[in-house]
Each structure stands twice: as C-alpha cells, then as structure tokens.
Design a protein around this motif. Structure first.
Motif, PDB file in Angstrom:
ATOM      1  N   THR A 343       0.824  -1.207   0.000  1.00 37.95           N
ATOM      2  CA  THR A 343       0.000   0.000   0.000  1.00 37.95           C
ATOM      3  C   THR A 343       0.858   1.257   0.000  1.00 37.95           C
ATOM      4  OG1 THR A 343      -1.679  -1.208   1.251  1.00 37.95           O
ATOM      5  CG2 THR A 343      -1.900   1.176   1.181  1.00 37.95           C
ATOM      6  N   HIS A 344       2.051   1.208   0.618  1.00 38.13           N
ATOM      7  CA  HIS A 344       2.865   2.408   0.783  1.00 38.13           C
ATOM      8  C   HIS A 344       4.241   2.334   0.112  1.00 38.13           C
ATOM      9  CE1 HIS A 344       0.113   2.433   4.328  1.00 38.13           C
ATOM     10  NE2 HIS A 344      -0.025   3.687   3.967  1.00 38.13           N
ATOM     11  N   ASN A 345       4.871   1.158   0.120  1.00 35.68           N
ATOM     12  CA  ASN A 345       6.295   1.111  -0.223  1.00 35.68           C
ATOM     13  C   ASN A 345       6.606   0.493  -1.578  1.00 35.68           C
ATOM     14  OD1 ASN A 345       6.631   2.127   2.342  1.00 35.68           O
ATOM     15  ND2 ASN A 345       7.064   0.167   3.266  1.00 35.68           N
ATOM     16  N   ILE A 346       5.965  -0.617  -1.920  1.00 40.02           N
ATOM     17  CA  ILE A 346       6.344  -1.387  -3.102  1.00 40.02           C
ATOM     18  C   ILE A 346       5.179  -1.452  -4.082  1.00 40.02           C
ATOM     19  CG2 ILE A 346       7.153  -3.627  -3.935  1.00 40.02           C
ATOM     20  CD1 ILE A 346       8.448  -4.059  -1.234  1.00 40.02           C
ATOM     21  N   TYR A 347       5.484  -1.209  -5.361  1.00 39.91           N
ATOM     22  CA  TYR A 347       4.463  -1.191  -6.410  1.00 39.91           C
ATOM     23  C   TYR A 347       4.836  -2.207  -7.497  1.00 39.91           C
ATOM     24  CZ  TYR A 347       2.597   3.101  -4.389  1.00 39.91           C
ATOM     25  OH  TYR A 347       2.028   4.030  -3.539  1.00 39.91           O
ATOM     26  N   PRO A 348       4.392  -3.463  -7.355  1.00 44.61           N
ATOM     27  CA  PRO A 348       4.651  -4.442  -8.420  1.00 44.61           C
ATOM     28  C   PRO A 348       3.684  -4.233  -9.587  1.00 44.61           C
ATOM     29  CG  PRO A 348       3.440  -5.464  -6.626  1.00 44.61           C
ATOM     30  CD  PRO A 348       3.714  -4.057  -6.196  1.00 44.61           C
ATOM     31  N   PRO A 349       3.997  -4.771 -10.768  1.00 49.30           N
ATOM     32  CA  PRO A 349       3.134  -4.566 -11.949  1.00 49.30           C
ATOM     33  C   PRO A 349       1.896  -5.454 -11.929  1.00 49.30           C
ATOM     34  CG  PRO A 349       5.048  -5.867 -12.546  1.00 49.30           C
ATOM     35  CD  PRO A 349       5.234  -5.483 -11.114  1.00 49.30           C
ATOM     36  N   THR A 350       1.028  -5.254 -10.951  1.00 45.80           N
ATOM     37  CA  THR A 350      -0.228  -5.996 -10.843  1.00 45.80           C
ATOM     38  C   THR A 350      -1.373  -4.995 -10.715  1.00 45.80           C
ATOM     39  OG1 THR A 350       0.042  -6.125  -8.435  1.00 45.80           O
ATOM     40  CG2 THR A 350       0.838  -7.992  -9.738  1.00 45.80           C
ATOM     41  N   TYR A 351      -2.552  -5.370 -11.203  1.00 48.17           N
ATOM     42  CA  TYR A 351      -3.689  -4.458 -11.170  1.00 48.17           C
ATOM     43  C   TYR A 351      -4.197  -4.218  -9.748  1.00 48.17           C
ATOM     44  CZ  TYR A 351      -4.052  -4.547 -16.252  1.00 48.17           C
ATOM     45  OH  TYR A 351      -3.805  -4.402 -17.588  1.00 48.17           O
ATOM     46  N   SER A 352      -3.990  -5.176  -8.869  1.00 44.20           N
ATOM     47  CA  SER A 352      -4.411  -4.997  -7.479  1.00 44.20           C
ATOM     48  C   SER A 352      -3.288  -5.471  -6.559  1.00 44.20           C
ATOM     49  CB  SER A 352      -5.694  -5.785  -7.201  1.00 44.20           C
ATOM     50  OG  SER A 352      -5.410  -7.167  -7.048  1.00 44.20           O
ATOM     51  N   ASN A 353      -3.468  -5.211  -5.264  1.00 50.42           N
ATOM     52  CA  ASN A 353      -2.498  -5.657  -4.264  1.00 50.42           C
ATOM     53  C   ASN A 353      -3.014  -6.862  -3.492  1.00 50.42           C
ATOM     54  OD1 ASN A 353      -0.515  -3.736  -4.805  1.00 50.42           O
ATOM     55  ND2 ASN A 353      -1.531  -2.207  -3.526  1.00 50.42           N
ATOM     56  N   SER A 354      -3.965  -7.596  -4.067  1.00 44.76           N
ATOM     57  CA  SER A 354      -4.490  -8.785  -3.395  1.00 44.76           C
ATOM     58  C   SER A 354      -3.412  -9.861  -3.342  1.00 44.76           C
ATOM     59  CB  SER A 354      -5.719  -9.309  -4.124  1.00 44.76           C
ATOM     60  OG  SER A 354      -5.360  -9.822  -5.395  1.00 44.76           O
ATOM     61  N   LEU A 355      -3.550 -10.752  -2.368  1.00 42.30           N
ATOM     62  CA  LEU A 355      -2.574 -11.834  -2.217  1.00 42.30           C
ATOM     63  C   LEU A 355      -2.534 -12.701  -3.471  1.00 42.30           C
ATOM     64  CD1 LEU A 355      -0.579 -13.407  -0.441  1.00 42.30           C
ATOM     65  CD2 LEU A 355      -2.531 -14.691   0.467  1.00 42.30           C
ATOM     66  N   LYS A 356      -3.698 -12.904  -4.114  1.00 34.23           N
ATOM     67  CA  LYS A 356      -3.744 -13.742  -5.314  1.00 34.23           C
ATOM     68  C   LYS A 356      -2.920 -13.119  -6.431  1.00 34.23           C
ATOM     69  CE  LYS A 356      -6.754 -16.468  -3.321  1.00 34.23           C
ATOM     70  NZ  LYS A 356      -6.812 -15.753  -2.035  1.00 34.23           N
ATOM     71  N   ASP A 357      -3.093 -11.807  -6.659  1.00 35.23           N
ATOM     72  CA  ASP A 357      -2.364 -11.140  -7.749  1.00 35.23           C
ATOM     73  C   ASP A 357      -0.864 -11.087  -7.481  1.00 35.23           C
ATOM     74  OD1 ASP A 357      -4.634 -10.806  -9.155  1.00 35.23           O
ATOM     75  OD2 ASP A 357      -4.703  -8.626  -9.067  1.00 35.23           O
ATOM     76  N   ILE A 358      -0.491 -10.760  -6.246  1.00 38.50           N
ATOM     77  CA  ILE A 358       0.936 -10.657  -5.909  1.00 38.50           C
ATOM     78  C   ILE A 358       1.603 -12.025  -6.009  1.00 38.50           C
ATOM     79  CG2 ILE A 358       2.598 -10.037  -4.129  1.00 38.50           C
ATOM     80  CD1 ILE A 358       1.154  -7.629  -5.233  1.00 38.50           C
ATOM     81  N   ALA A 359       0.959 -13.064  -5.442  1.00 35.85           N
ATOM     82  CA  ALA A 359       1.556 -14.400  -5.459  1.00 35.85           C
ATOM     83  C   ALA A 359       1.643 -14.953  -6.881  1.00 35.85           C
ATOM     84  CB  ALA A 359       0.742 -15.340  -4.572  1.00 35.85           C
ATOM     85  N   ARG A 360       0.614 -14.714  -7.701  1.00 31.87           N
ATOM     86  CA  ARG A 360       0.665 -15.187  -9.087  1.00 31.87           C
ATOM     87  C   ARG A 360       1.727 -14.445  -9.883  1.00 31.87           C
ATOM     88  NH1 ARG A 360      -5.803 -15.722  -8.992  1.00 31.87           N
ATOM     89  NH2 ARG A 360      -5.905 -17.957  -8.523  1.00 31.87           N
ATOM     90  N   PHE A 361       1.964 -13.189  -9.534  1.00 31.45           N
ATOM     91  CA  PHE A 361       3.070 -12.444 -10.153  1.00 31.45           C
ATOM     92  C   PHE A 361       4.408 -13.100  -9.814  1.00 31.45           C
ATOM     93  CE2 PHE A 361       6.269  -9.105  -9.138  1.00 31.45           C
ATOM     94  CZ  PHE A 361       6.605  -8.768 -10.439  1.00 31.45           C
ATOM     95  N   LEU A 362       4.477 -13.731  -8.630  1.00 30.04           N
ATOM     96  CA  LEU A 362       5.701 -14.425  -8.195  1.00 30.04           C
ATOM     97  C   LEU A 362       5.701 -15.903  -8.599  1.00 30.04           C
ATOM     98  CD1 LEU A 362       6.019 -12.894  -4.611  1.00 30.04           C
ATOM     99  CD2 LEU A 362       7.169 -12.157  -6.698  1.00 30.04           C
ATOM    100  N   LYS A 363       4.817 -16.269  -9.550  1.00 29.46           N
ATOM    101  CA  LYS A 363       4.763 -17.623 -10.123  1.00 29.46           C
ATOM    102  C   LYS A 363       4.235 -18.662  -9.128  1.00 29.46           C
ATOM    103  CE  LYS A 363       6.757 -15.723 -13.661  1.00 29.46           C
ATOM    104  NZ  LYS A 363       5.920 -15.231 -14.771  1.00 29.46           N
ATOM    105  N   PHE A 364       3.392 -18.232  -8.191  1.00 27.97           N
ATOM    106  CA  PHE A 364       2.736 -19.178  -7.287  1.00 27.97           C
ATOM    107  C   PHE A 364       1.263 -19.239  -7.672  1.00 27.97           C
ATOM    108  CE2 PHE A 364       0.253 -20.253  -3.545  1.00 27.97           C
ATOM    109  CZ  PHE A 364       0.956 -21.307  -2.988  1.00 27.97           C
TER     110      PHE A 364
END
Length: 863
Positions: A343-364
């Motif tokens: 929410t404040h520090n890290i902005y990965p290239p995902t449309y949302s910050n949900s656990l599903k989107d972040i983890a799938r971005f990390l190939k999980f």
C-alpha cells in the motif's frame, strides 16, 4: 450461472419455504393468487407476486397488504446481514410499483437468515437515491449504444466476469486498478484520463524523499506500463527465529470464523496445521487450539495479509476467558500485515495488491483456478447443506495454499535489496520527462557516452580548439596572466581625516598626543538621478595617548566605521535581493561586472540579517497599523525549508500596508491571539481555519466563481447546475456594475440585498438530484452570511486580490529559495519583504526609504 448464484438461489429457496411455513402457521399467508393485476386484499401476505404492464415487469419475493391499495414490499435474503444495496433494491421496486400500479407504499421489509429476522424501513429515506437511479436507468434506455461497463465489487459474483475482464483489458480501463474509487475514476475521466497507460504518465516523483505519501495509483499504472517493480522505500520487516504464517476463513455475514490455517517455520523446519469448526459452537475451540500451539513458542513473529485476521482475533478474544487473553494480546502485538508494504512502499506490476495477484506475479498458483475468498464462502455454504467431505478438503487445501503464499511474498520483499536487476527501480530515481528541459542522453553503448563527452562546448574550447586556433590560445593565455596579476589597491574618491580629540575620555585631560596612525577603506556606491558609480572613502585614523594619565584611545568617530562596505552599497544589495529577487550569486556578479567590487555571495545574507534587525521596529509598526484598520485581507502559502519539512507563510494586508508571518504549520490558532482586538472585516478564501477569528467575514467571490467554473467544465450537461451558475453570475454581475459606477459605497449597494435574498431562498427551495447540485446547494447555504458582507460596509472589497497580489512576492522568492534556506533566513527575508511591499502599496520608492535611514515608513511618508 456462477457457483455463487446457484448457492444463493438454493439458500433463498430454503428461506422462502421456511417463511411460507411460518406464515401458514400464523394464518397470514394468502395462498389464492389474485386474478390479473388487480389486488383486492386488505390484509395478509402473498409470496412471489408479479406486477406487469406494457412498460415494466416486477416479481417480488412477497407483499404484505395493510389496507386498501396499501402494501409493504418484502425482500427475502438468505444471509444474516443487510446491506444498503439490498435496501435500495427493494426501494427501487417499490417506487416503480407506486408510479406504474398506483399502490401506496410507505415502508419496505427485508427478511434475513435462518431465524427470519424482519427489518422494516421507510421508503422516503431512499427517495434521493431512487430518483438518481431511475434517471440513470432512463438515460441507458434512451441511448442506442450499449452502456459502458466498469469493474466493480459485483464482478466477483457475476457469471460474465472473465469475458468482461478481457474486454476491460483490451481498452486498458482505469477500473482495472482496484485502488481507484469510482469517484476518483470519474474525476480522471473528466480530465481526459481513461486508460491505465494514460494515468501512468501523470506520475511525478516526490520532491522530498523523507515525506511519506499515500497510495499512488499513477505509480501503480507506471509499474504496469514498464513491467517493473517500483520502490518508494525499502521496508523493514520484523524477523524472529520462529516465523508464523496464518490465514483465517470465515462467513462475514454471520461473523463466524470456521477455519484457521497455520504454517510455522523454525530454521529449515516447516510444519502446517489446520483447525476446523463445524458450527458456531466450535468457533472458540479452534482459537484455543491455535493459542495452545503458539504458547510453546517463546519468541515469534506472525505474518498475515490484510486486516481480516487481526479483526477476527480481537473479536474472538472478547468472548474468551482471561487465561487466553494474554496470549491473544501477544499474538496481536507480534503480528505484521504484509499488505501495508504494497500500500505504501512497493508497487509491483499488478492491477491490485491482493494476495492472489501478488503471489501469481511471483509464479505461485492455487490448485483450484477459481480460488478466492468469495468462492471459499460458497464452498462453505455448500458443505453446510451437503456435508460433502470433498468440499471440506477443498476449503482446507485452499486455506493452506494461502498460508504457503505468504512466506513466498515475505521472502521476495526481504530479498529486494539483493535483487539488483532491471526489474526493480526506486521511485525517486524516475526523472520527470519534459521536451522543454535540457538533459543528458543515456546511451546504451558505453563508447557513445565517451564520444558525447568529448563534444561538450567547454571541453572543446579548452582542450581541442586551443590546439587548433591560435586566437583562442592567445586569448586564454591573456586571461590566465590577468588572473595571476597582483591587484593594486583601490584608489579612493574621498579622504576623510578626523580632528584631534579635545579631552581624554578617562580623565578629561586636555593634552592628547598622537600614538599611532592607521587607515580604513570603505567601499560604497554613489547614487544620483542619472547614474550609479563606485565610491571609495579612505578614513585616516589615529590612536591617541593622554599626556596626563597615559590612557590610549581612539577617536569617537572611528567607532562608527565598522564595516568594509558602506550604507548605500548595503541598501542597493537589499533592494536587488528583495525588490528584484536576484540571487546572491547574481548580486555578486553584478557588483563585479558593473562596479569592479569583489563581494562574496555569502556576505549578502549577512547584510540582510543586519538590516532585518535594524528594521524590526518598522515591521512591528506595520503589524499594528494593519491590526487597527477596518479590514484585513489574509492568505497563506506553503514553503519548504532546508531540512525538507514544509512550513507556511501567512500574508496580512489592508489597502496600503502588508506584513508576512512565518508559521511551521497551517494551524490557525495563532490568529485568535494576533487579531484578538480586530473589529473590522476579514477578507479571505474558504479555508475553515479563518473561522477562528471572531469578526465579520467576507469570502473571496473570485475563488468561488473559479470553483464554479471548474465544476461547470466538468458537468456541462447538467442543466440544473447551469441554472445555479447563471443565476449567481447574473446577480454578481449586477453588483459589480454598481461598484464600477459608484465604488464600494454602502448606500449604493443596499439595493442588491433583495436580489441576494431571492437567490438564496430560491436555491434552498429547489430539490436537486445530481451530486454536484447538492454539493453547491450545501456550500451556498453554509457560507450564506459570508458571501455578501461587503454590501453592509463602506470600502470593503468583494475579493481577496490584495492578499493574492502580496502572496505573489513570496511565490517569486520561493521559486529561487524553496528547500534551500533555514527558518531564520525566511523570517529575515519576510521582515524586509513586508517593508518593501508596504512601500509599494503606499507609492514609496523602497531604495530611497532605505537610504534615508528612517525607521518609520509613516513618518517618512509625511516628509
């Protein structure tokens, strides 16, 4: 049909059957269906009634007759909680039944949950929302094209979710960014920003890297465009020997938590646990098992994603006995929310910050493709209806996979400083791209950078051309020889010698002998009407010795010659710095080029400090003069100081005097003390802080019409808002015409009071539907007594342009000094700037006032 809809319909059907049985036992159910659309019953309840005509068809869950043509629409929900959307849905049905079928509806009723709890509410409480929705529906029906759709909360329960998502990605729609609220999307659409790519170009890195900022959708959009992870600040994640990752599953509408998944990592060992509750009675037991598991660990850090888990722990801990509360408190204190980092520090290239989107971005990924929090609720309800063990296993597996995703996300965050590759970049390093700025080209090939360096102008003249062109070589030699010449002393324009003192300052003796001779040179300027030139004064001074007491002393006149630079030169420097906003370096360069005076830039601040102290009396005099006047214009603006923090500069002015005050914050409490005796009219913008001053107020109508114009540009198709703006513009135009003809005189402006009253009365009576009209109706009513105060006074302007003109001087100073000066330097500059602006307002030449040596502007004005 989605799984959610199937489960919803099954639960609703069971609730309807239960409701029907209850009504039958109470003899309230009307089983005979009425013929056609004419309902003649006066009491009782009908389930699944149908209302239809040529315009509309409505099927309700039920209606209750409470008299002739009087009904209560009934909505049956399978869940325990009622949302505002549920109330609005049945209210909208009731509104159409009233208008199309001429039934009277005063109340609506919603039946919820297993216990068939009934909630009744008035239809009028949703009247504005109903009108708004009906207008939107009518607009959609009128349009020939399909309505534009957006991603919203309803998407996750819709069967068309995947197909709509593909279309949204095709048009790169802003609603894909879940961090943007609908109102924010509308605001950006009004500015011409419709896609994520367009939004990405709006990001600007913060000027102050130490200042924290809220979530930035522009940076999120940039991360998606560049396919990079941008970092505002590398987070500090707490660690310990025992790391616990846990996730809780629950049924939100029942406040029921039925599953806790836990993974405990100690060094290289990893153990997984699941605690399942079959019903509400077993809820406390699974939390006791969870607490017992952690009690054996002396030190641990517990990681979770989002606030749901902590809210669950806090809610359950209230029900538990005292022996478990201490451990529960320790768990909450040692918890860390990983979502806050995104929410404040890290902005990965995902449309949302949900656990599903972040983890799938990390190939999980999860075993079930449709796995989500909502889907787990659907599985739980299906399990409760069927007791299918496969569903239970599916929920437990989903919960543990959530727990397994957490350490992957946590480790990725921790290793970010070590991942020095092109997929990570600090947000503060992003350069603002502009076609109007000079910049260095970042060549990919290293040799190009070296070649480009050899092409710089200075390098070529000093290293290349000097070897080629003889003229340039000779010129450079001449310049170097001049630099190394020993400069001769300055020839004085005037020599001043002081007379021998008549008496000894110690014994008053009359015999004084010359003891020693010395000289002082003062560099100054001589200013006439037609020219400015350098003026050097050489003072020939002596030290004397008393013939009687042998006391050694200097002449009294020599004590006044303390500075190397004269008064006129100092006044010229102050004038250049304050009036013309020249920087220290520019002033130094001007003195060298025009008068051959070597004056270091750092000495400018010394001169300003000296004269700021000298004119402290003048500054206090201006403050007192403004405070005792019949009106004050007030405004404020931000300023940044050297340590990176922001402060504020406040301006106070009447018709002919100005002063500035430095304040560390925008808080307005100091105004109560400063203006405690002020009895005039305070003219300001709409900042609420000015309410602290107890006096009549006039709000700036220029600010008001700017805001009206901005909103009119955004809502040009809103006819009601156009009427508000046109009525106000007509009223103000008539008043301004009178002011232009007769001036700010009460006797000529009194005739407009009737028009003002008529405008406010008519505005108050109007019933608006759109948000913008309601917003402005409230704003006009809030400031009703402060918009036309000037009609009751002589000489009171209707705008705050005096203060805005005075604040421009601060803005010009800020352009050069923002973030480069200390608080002391700002305060010194504001003192001198107050005097310069007051001279300007009174038609006094600032330089002449400085040269006069007079401290009082008002005394100087009378000369």
């Amino acid at each position: 049909m989605s799984d959610y809809e199937k489960t919803f319909n099954e639960l609703k059907y069971s609730r309807k059957l239960l409701f029907s049985e209850t009504l039958s036992s109470e003899k309230k159910l009307i089983k005979t269906k009425p013929t056609g659309n004419i309902f003649t019953f006066k009491d009782g309840i009908i389930l699944d009634p149908k209302f239809s005509n040529s315009n509309i068809e409505i099927i309700l869950d039920g209606i209750e007759f409470i008299g002739k043509n009087k009904i209560i629409p009934i909505l049956i929900l399978p869940f325990e909680k009622i949302t505002r959307t549920d109330k609005l849905f049945v209210s909208l049905q009731a509104a159409y039944i009233q208008s199309e079928f001429h039934f009277q509806v005063e109340h609506c009723k919603i039946v919820t949950g297993k216990n068939l709890k009934q909630t009744k509410f008035r239809l009028t409480s949703f009247s504005k929302a109903i009108k708004k929705n009906i207008n939107e529906l009518n607009k959609i029906l009128i349009q020939s094209n399909h309505p534009i759709f957006y991603r919203n909360n309803h998407c996750q329960i819709c069967e068309f979710q995947n197909s709509c998502l593909e279309k949204l990605k095709e048009r790169d729609d802003l609603s894909l960014l879940t961090g943007l609220k609908p109102k924010e999307i509308l605001q950006k659409n009004n500015r011409g920003i419709f896609s994520v790519k367009q939004l990405s170009y709006l990001f600007r890195p913060k000027k102050n890297p130490h200042r924290k900022r809220k979530f930035l959708p522009e940076l999120k959009a940039l991360a998606i465009r560049e396919e990079k992870t941008f970092i505002q600040e590398i987070p500090n994640i707490p660690t310990s020997q025992n790391e616990i990752f846990f996730d809780i599953e629950g049924v939100p509408d029942r406040n029921f938590y039925y599953l806790i998944g836990v993974i405990i990592k100690t060094n290289d060992l990893e153990q997984a646990y699941s605690f399942w509750a079959n019903n509400e009675d077993e809820e406390e037991n699974i939390f006791i098992e969870f607490i017992t598991l952690l009690q054996s660990l002396n030190e641990f850090t517990i990681y979770h994603y989002g606030s749901y888990e902590i809210q669950a722990l806090k809610r359950v801990s209230k029900k538990m006995s005292q022996e478990y509360k201490a451990t529960m408190t320790k768990i909450i204190e040692n918890s860390f929310n990983l979502l806050n980092i995104f929410t404040h520090n890290i902005y990965p290239p995902t449309y949302s910050n949900s656990l599903k989107d972040i983890a799938r971005f990390l190939k999980f990924d999860w075993s079930e493709k449709d796995a989500s929090g909502l889907q787990s609720i659907v599985w739980r309800y299906n399990w409760e209806m069927t007791k299918n063990d496969n569903l239970k296993s599916k929920i437990i597996q989903y919960n543990l996979e959530d727990c397994k995703a957490l350490p992957m996300v946590k480790n990725w965050i921790v290793n970010i400083p070590n991942n020095g590759n092109e997929n990570f970049e600090k947000a503060e390093n992003i350069k603002k791209e502009s076609i109007f700025r000079w910049k260095r080209v970042n060549f990919i090939v290293k040799e190009f950078n070296q070649i480009n360096h050899f092409a710089y102008f200075n390098y070529q003249r000093e290293k290349v051309f000097i070897k080629t062109y003889l003229k340039i070589a000779n010129r450079q030699k001449a310049l170097n020889s001049i630099k190394h010449k020993i400069k001769s002393s300055l020839k004085p324009n005037k020599i001043v010698q002081f007379e021998r003192p008549r008496n000894c300052p110690r014994c008053n003796g009359t015999v004084c002998w010359k003891n020693n001779k010395y000289y002082r040179t003062v560099i100054d300027l001589k200013i006439t009407k037609t020219m400015i030139r350098r003026h050097i004064i050489s003072y020939h001074l002596n030290r004397f010795e008393c013939g009687e007491c042998e006391h050694k002393f200097y002449s009294i006149e020599s004590h006044s010659i303390r500075s190397k630079y004269g008064h006129t030169l100092s006044c010229w420097i102050i004038n250049q710095s304050i009036l013309y906003m020249n920087s220290f370096n520019k002033i130094s360069a001007q003195l060298k080029e025009s008068f051959d005076i070597n004056f270091f830039p750092s000495n400018v601040s010394t001169v300003k400090s000296k004269y700021s102290n000298f004119y402290k009396f003048t500054f206090d005099e201006i403050i007192e003069q403004v405070k005792t006047s019949n009106l004050i214009h007030i405004d404020e603006t931000t300023f940044k100081i050297k340590d990176g923090s922001s402060c504020y500069v406040w301006v106070f002015t009447n018709i002919d005097s100005v002063f500035y005050l430095f304040r560390p914050t925008r808080e307005s409490d100091f105004l109560k003390v400063l203006l405690v005796d002020f009895k005039g009219v305070l003219i300001s913008d709409f900042y609420a802080g000015y309410d602290a001053v107890n006096c009549p107020k006039q709000r700036c109508l220029i600010h008001l019409i700017r805001d009206l114009n901005d909103d009119l540009v955004k809502h040009q198709l809103d006819n009601d808002f156009k009427i508000i703006v046109l009525n106000f513009s007509k009223l103000l135009d008539e008043i301004v015409s009178t002011i232009n003809k007769y001036g700010l005189k009460k006797r000529n402006l009194n005739k407009h009071k009737k028009g003002v009253d008529y405008f406010f009365n008519s505005l108050e009576k109007m019933d608006f539907e759109t948000e913008i009209c309601i917003k402005w109706q409230k704003r006009f009513n809030s400031y009703k007594d402060e918009l036309f105060t000037f009609l009751d006074y002589d000489g009171v302007p209707w705008n705050n342009n005096n203060a805005e003109a005075a604040i421009k001087a601060v803005a010009l100073y800020r352009r050069e000094a923002d973030g480069l000066v200390t608080i002391k330097r700002i305060q010194e500059n504001l003192t001198l700037l107050s005097i310069q602006q007051t001279c300007k307002y009174r038609g006094i030449n600032f330089l002449n006032f400085l040269l006069s040596g007079e401290k009082s502007i008002f005394a100087y004005e009378k000369l």
